[in-house]
Design an enzyme around this catalytic site. Structure first.
Site, PDB file in Angstrom:
ATOM      1  N   HIS A 123      -3.775  -1.375  -4.180  1.00 15.17           N
ATOM      2  CA  HIS A 123      -4.842  -0.368  -4.180  1.00 15.17           C
ATOM      3  C   HIS A 123      -4.385   0.621  -5.251  1.00 15.17           C
ATOM      4  O   HIS A 123      -3.755   1.635  -4.946  1.00 15.17           O
ATOM      5  CB  HIS A 123      -4.944   0.338  -2.827  1.00 15.17           C
ATOM      6  CG  HIS A 123      -5.550  -0.507  -1.746  1.00 15.17           C
ATOM      7  ND1 HIS A 123      -6.864  -0.891  -1.775  1.00 15.17           N
ATOM      8  CD2 HIS A 123      -5.033  -1.031  -0.614  1.00 15.17           C
ATOM      9  CE1 HIS A 123      -7.130  -1.624  -0.710  1.00 15.17           C
ATOM     10  NE2 HIS A 123      -6.032  -1.735   0.019  1.00 15.17           N
TER      11      HIS A 123
ATOM     12  N   GLY B 259       0.285  -6.186   5.089  1.00 10.26           N
ATOM     13  CA  GLY B 259       0.634  -4.876   4.546  1.00 10.26           C
ATOM     14  C   GLY B 259       1.808  -4.270   5.277  1.00 10.26           C
ATOM     15  O   GLY B 259       2.982  -4.577   4.994  1.00 10.26           O
ATOM     16  N   ARG B 260       1.480  -3.438   6.270  1.00  8.26           N
ATOM     17  CA  ARG B 260       2.534  -2.697   6.965  1.00  8.26           C
ATOM     18  C   ARG B 260       3.595  -3.583   7.595  1.00  8.26           C
ATOM     19  O   ARG B 260       4.750  -3.175   7.711  1.00  8.26           O
ATOM     20  CB  ARG B 260       1.896  -1.760   8.005  1.00  8.26           C
ATOM     21  CG  ARG B 260       1.296  -0.528   7.356  1.00  8.26           C
ATOM     22  CD  ARG B 260       0.300   0.174   8.249  1.00  8.26           C
ATOM     23  NE  ARG B 260      -0.947  -0.572   8.349  1.00  8.26           N
ATOM     24  CZ  ARG B 260      -2.027  -0.144   8.984  1.00  8.26           C
ATOM     25  NH1 ARG B 260      -1.998   1.025   9.603  1.00  8.26           N
ATOM     26  NH2 ARG B 260      -3.127  -0.870   9.020  1.00  8.26           N
TER      27      ARG B 260
ATOM     28  N   ASP C  32       0.820  -1.212   0.000  1.00  9.70           N
ATOM     29  CA  ASP C  32       0.000   0.000   0.000  1.00  9.70           C
ATOM     30  C   ASP C  32       0.860   1.271   0.000  1.00  9.70           C
ATOM     31  O   ASP C  32       0.748   2.120   0.888  1.00  9.70           O
ATOM     32  CB  ASP C  32      -0.954  -0.016   1.211  1.00  9.70           C
ATOM     33  CG  ASP C  32      -1.820  -1.249   1.206  1.00  9.70           C
ATOM     34  OD1 ASP C  32      -2.040  -1.841   0.127  1.00  9.70           O
ATOM     35  OD2 ASP C  32      -2.302  -1.652   2.294  1.00  9.70           O
TER      36      ASP C  32
ATOM     37  N   GLN D 234      -7.968  -0.817  12.609  1.00 12.86           N
ATOM     38  CA  GLN D 234      -7.472  -2.124  12.152  1.00 12.86           C
ATOM     39  C   GLN D 234      -7.182  -3.018  13.358  1.00 12.86           C
ATOM     40  O   GLN D 234      -6.705  -2.542  14.386  1.00 12.86           O
ATOM     41  CB  GLN D 234      -6.186  -1.935  11.312  1.00 12.86           C
ATOM     42  CG  GLN D 234      -5.517  -3.221  10.845  1.00 12.86           C
ATOM     43  CD  GLN D 234      -6.328  -4.010   9.809  1.00 12.86           C
ATOM     44  OE1 GLN D 234      -7.469  -4.390  10.068  1.00 12.86           O
ATOM     45  NE2 GLN D 234      -5.761  -4.254   8.653  1.00 12.86           N
ATOM     46  N   GLN D 235      -7.481  -4.306  13.223  1.00 15.34           N
ATOM     47  CA  GLN D 235      -7.178  -5.265  14.279  1.00 15.34           C
ATOM     48  C   GLN D 235      -6.310  -6.365  13.681  1.00 15.34           C
ATOM     49  O   GLN D 235      -6.656  -6.928  12.661  1.00 15.34           O
ATOM     50  CB  GLN D 235      -8.466  -5.881  14.809  1.00 15.34           C
ATOM     51  CG  GLN D 235      -9.456  -4.823  15.289  1.00 15.34           C
ATOM     52  CD  GLN D 235     -10.758  -5.416  15.754  1.00 15.34           C
ATOM     53  OE1 GLN D 235     -11.046  -5.414  16.938  1.00 15.34           O
ATOM     54  NE2 GLN D 235     -11.545  -5.932  14.836  1.00 15.34           N
TER      55      GLN D 235
ATOM     56  N   ASP E 119      -7.279  -4.789  -4.985  1.00 13.61           N
ATOM     57  CA  ASP E 119      -8.220  -4.734  -3.852  1.00 13.61           C
ATOM     58  C   ASP E 119      -9.151  -3.530  -4.036  1.00 13.61           C
ATOM     59  O   ASP E 119      -9.186  -2.616  -3.220  1.00 13.61           O
ATOM     60  CB  ASP E 119      -7.405  -4.640  -2.552  1.00 13.61           C
ATOM     61  CG  ASP E 119      -8.252  -4.823  -1.305  1.00 13.61           C
ATOM     62  OD1 ASP E 119      -9.451  -5.149  -1.443  1.00 13.61           O
ATOM     63  OD2 ASP E 119      -7.703  -4.640  -0.202  1.00 13.61           O
TER      64      ASP E 119
ATOM     65  N   THR F  51     -22.452  -0.014 -12.848  1.00 16.19           N
ATOM     66  CA  THR F  51     -21.358   0.893 -12.454  1.00 16.19           C
ATOM     67  C   THR F  51     -20.077   0.109 -12.178  1.00 16.19           C
ATOM     68  O   THR F  51     -18.980   0.513 -12.583  1.00 16.19           O
ATOM     69  CB  THR F  51     -21.772   1.706 -11.203  1.00 16.19           C
ATOM     70  OG1 THR F  51     -23.023   2.321 -11.477  1.00 16.19           O
ATOM     71  CG2 THR F  51     -20.740   2.740 -10.832  1.00 16.19           C
TER      72      THR F  51
ATOM     73  N   LYS G 273     -12.427  -3.438  -4.012  1.00 14.35           N
ATOM     74  CA  LYS G 273     -13.650  -3.511  -3.181  1.00 14.35           C
ATOM     75  C   LYS G 273     -14.816  -2.804  -3.863  1.00 14.35           C
ATOM     76  O   LYS G 273     -15.377  -1.846  -3.348  1.00 14.35           O
ATOM     77  CB  LYS G 273     -13.437  -2.912  -1.797  1.00 14.35           C
ATOM     78  CG  LYS G 273     -12.449  -3.680  -0.960  1.00 14.35           C
ATOM     79  CD  LYS G 273     -12.449  -3.216   0.483  1.00 14.35           C
ATOM     80  CE  LYS G 273     -11.336  -3.834   1.283  1.00 14.35           C
ATOM     81  NZ  LYS G 273     -10.003  -3.380   0.896  1.00 14.35           N
TER      82      LYS G 273
ATOM     83  N   ASP H  10     -21.001  -1.320  -5.861  1.00 12.74           N
ATOM     84  CA  ASP H  10     -22.072  -0.544  -6.499  1.00 12.74           C
ATOM     85  C   ASP H  10     -22.995  -1.485  -7.274  1.00 12.74           C
ATOM     86  O   ASP H  10     -22.807  -2.698  -7.268  1.00 12.74           O
ATOM     87  CB  ASP H  10     -21.431   0.500  -7.433  1.00 12.74           C
ATOM     88  CG  ASP H  10     -22.260   1.771  -7.503  1.00 12.74           C
ATOM     89  OD1 ASP H  10     -23.495   1.658  -7.628  1.00 12.74           O
ATOM     90  OD2 ASP H  10     -21.669   2.867  -7.436  1.00 12.74           O
TER      91      ASP H  10
HETATM   92  P1  5BU Z   1      -2.121  -3.754   6.943  1.00 10.96           P
HETATM   93  O1  5BU Z   1      -1.090  -2.736   6.752  1.00 10.96           O
HETATM   94  O2  5BU Z   1      -1.526  -5.169   7.158  1.00 10.96           O
HETATM   95  O3  5BU Z   1      -3.148  -3.375   7.973  1.00 10.96           O
HETATM   96  O4  5BU Z   1      -2.885  -3.838   5.521  1.00 10.96           O
HETATM   97  C1  5BU Z   1      -4.015  -4.608   5.327  1.00 10.96           C
HETATM   98  C2  5BU Z   1      -4.516  -4.490   3.926  1.00 10.96           C
HETATM   99  O5  5BU Z   1      -5.663  -5.320   3.757  1.00 10.96           O
HETATM  100  C3  5BU Z   1      -4.963  -3.107   3.533  1.00 10.96           C
HETATM  101  O6  5BU Z   1      -4.641  -2.900   2.184  1.00 10.96           O
HETATM  102  C4  5BU Z   1      -6.459  -3.101   3.702  1.00 10.96           C
HETATM  103  O7  5BU Z   1      -7.101  -2.273   2.778  1.00 10.96           O
HETATM  104  C5  5BU Z   1      -6.808  -4.553   3.424  1.00 10.96           C
HETATM  105  N1  5BU Z   1      -7.969  -5.051   4.197  1.00 10.96           N
HETATM  106  C6  5BU Z   1      -7.994  -5.115   5.557  1.00 10.96           C
HETATM  107  O8  5BU Z   1      -7.042  -4.754   6.225  1.00 10.96           O
HETATM  108  N2  5BU Z   1      -9.107  -5.577   6.184  1.00 10.96           N
HETATM  109  C7  5BU Z   1     -10.204  -5.979   5.528  1.00 10.96           C
HETATM  110  O9  5BU Z   1     -11.170  -6.434   6.146  1.00 10.96           O
HETATM  111  C8  5BU Z   1     -10.157  -5.913   4.126  1.00 10.96           C
HETATM  112  C9  5BU Z   1      -9.044  -5.458   3.489  1.00 10.96           C
HETATM  113 BR1  5BU Z   1     -11.631  -6.479   3.197  1.00 10.96          BR
END
Ligand code: 5BU
Length: 453
Positions: free
Chosen positions: A266, A425-426, A242, A405-406, A295, A304, A297, A300
């Site tokens: 993304h 991701g991170r 990301d 985020q969890q 991703d 669309t 998502k 719509d």
């Molecule tokens: P992270 O940096 O490990 O938190 O990134 C998680 C990625 O997964 C990030 O691109 C979110 O958009 C994606 N994601 C998520 O974290 N949780 C979800 O429920 C969904 C997608 Br659907």
């Protein structure tokens, strides 16, 4: 504090255990019946009990106490009063109005909560309670139970990594009552035989299908490709890169490419998007053998979504092997992605307070199973074997961020959700050495998969 035996004899007088022929909820006949609710009618015994339970937890660290509704609520309350540890109350059902909270009380993310249960049989009510408590970002490590019916519940929970302490097992209760002539030798023998004839709950390790087995079931070419790459590379890792510049992304794709099965993108956050960037990315993907997973998502109406998929500057349909889509607009909306791109639907999100509850997830699964182009779902719990499970929210060093985020560990998502692919991701791109970090996640993901297959 009176000793355990004395406590049991006093409690027995309240009628907490009866012998005879009882039909349990499950339809099974049992020679005894246990109901610990009368204990709350004796403040003295309730206090004694709470002290015994607290003693079992003497070496545990916890900041909250929660009882499994309803029988354990007075016990948890008494423990809270005796120990000065705050109580939280779990609802059996959500109120259906107002906040719809399942946990009442004051608590903060990441606090450790001990769970209290009166009688454990299969462990099912405890598993449900644990899920609710963990959903609120609380941590459960220790569980304390008054009576173990010796039917596999404790083993089930231990298998899932929880510490379970119990005050009595039913066998122990029978021995004490027999010793005090409250039970005849014949009755005691009958009950022991009944207990040996169990366990009613299978404690076998629940296994999942291997990638080889899934390959036989999955007919979509993208699902097959993904599973083949997983087996070749011994990896179930999807890197979610990301970052916002194409140079950074290409660099990360190059560095992590050997470790992963797909790069999740993304594309709309890339500030210098171009068709050259896409072809370079495709080249790396080909060379390093991974798929491109956009991703997007979609969420719509079909018409669309189709425009968003095929047109605009990104022309996702031209290069993405896989895409994500919500199913909020219903089954028809998913068809527009055609047959060749692998669609991954969003059944359940990883963020705190997400609206994707059990009912939503069930409907999303139903739509996904019927759609020919859906290869799996993003979810935070088990899926039917027909769908591949993709789990984001995976990080080995953090439990969440400040934006909802969890995170879970690879170990947990393979063991508990039987996930197929972890999305990181991170954990990878924000580290100082993304390549080394990707290798760590690849290894952790692969080992966790192997341990559960
Ligand atoms: P992270 O940096 O490990 O938190 O990134 C998680 C990625 O997964 C990030 O691109 C979110 O958009 C994606 N994601 C998520 O974290 N949780 C979800 O429920 C969904 C997608 Br659907």
């Amino acid at each position: 504090m009176i000793n355990k035996e004395e406590f049991l004899l006093k409690a027995y007088k309240l009628g907490i255990i009866k012998f005879g022929d009882f039909t349990l909820k499950s339809g099974i006949h049992s020679p005894f019946y246990v109901d610990l609710r009368p204990l709350a009618s004796s403040p003295e015994l309730l206090r004694e009990l709470s002290n015994h339970l607290l003693y079992l937890l003497k070496d545990s660290q916890y900041e909250l106490i929660c009882g499994v509704p309803y029988a354990a609520l007075p016990m948890a309350t008494a423990m809270s009063l005796e120990s000065d540890v705050p109580l939280i109350v779990k609802r059996k059902e959500s109120k259906g109005y107002g906040t719809k909270k399942m946990l009442e009380g004051i608590f903060e993310e990441n606090q450790v909560c001990v769970l209290v249960e009166d009688v454990i049989t299969s462990g099912k009510s405890l598993v449900e309670t644990i899920e609710e408590v963990e959903k609120e970002a609380l941590k459960v490590k220790d569980i304390v139970v008054v009576l173990d019916r010796q039917q596999g519940g404790i083993e089930l929970l231990k298998n899932r990594g929880y510490n379970v302490f119990h005050l009595f097992s039913i066998g122990e209760v029978i021995d004490i009552l027999y010793k005090h002539s409250l039970l005849s030798a014949e009755e005691a023998k009958k009950i022991k035989e009944f207990l040996e004839g169990k366990p009613m709950v299978s404690i076998q390790k629940v296994t999942r299908s291997s990638y080889e087995e899934k390959l036989k079931v999955q007919t979509h070419p993208v699902a097959q490709k993904l599973l083949q790459i997983a087996m070749q590379k011994e990896s179930n890792l999807i890197a979610s890169l990301d970052v916002t510049s194409s140079a950074e992304l290409l660099d990360l794709a190059e560095k992590t490419g050997d470790q992963i099965v797909a790069v999740k993108l993304h594309t709309d956050i890339i500030s210098d998007f171009s068709s050259e960037y896409v072809s370079e990315l495709k080249n790396i993907a080909k060379e390093k053998n991974f798929l491109l997973f956009e991703d997007r998502k979609f969420g719509d109406i079909g018409n669309t979504q189709q425009l968003q998929f095929e047109k605009g500057i990104y022309k996702i349909s031209e290069w993405a092997d896989m895409i994500t889509s919500h199913v909020i607009a219903g089954a028809e909306s998913v068809k527009v992605f055609g047959e060749t791109t692998g669609v991954v639907t969003i059944a359940e999100m990883s963020s705190k307070g997400t609206l994707t509850d059990g009912a939503y997830k069930a409907k999303a699964i139903e739509i996904s199973e019927k759609a020919g182009n859906v290869i799996g779902c993003v979810a935070q719990s088990k899926l039917p074997e027909t769908l591949l499970l993709f789990t984001p929210g995976v990080n080995m060093t953090s439990s969440g961020d400040s934006k909802g985020q969890q995170f879970n560990t690879p170990e947990k998502v393979f063991k508990e959700y039987h996930t197929d692919f972890i999305i990181v991701g991170r954990g990878i791109y924000a580290s100082s050495d993304p390549q080394a970090e990707a290798e760590k996640y690849r290894k952790a993901g692969w080992e966790s998969y192997k341990n559960n297959v």
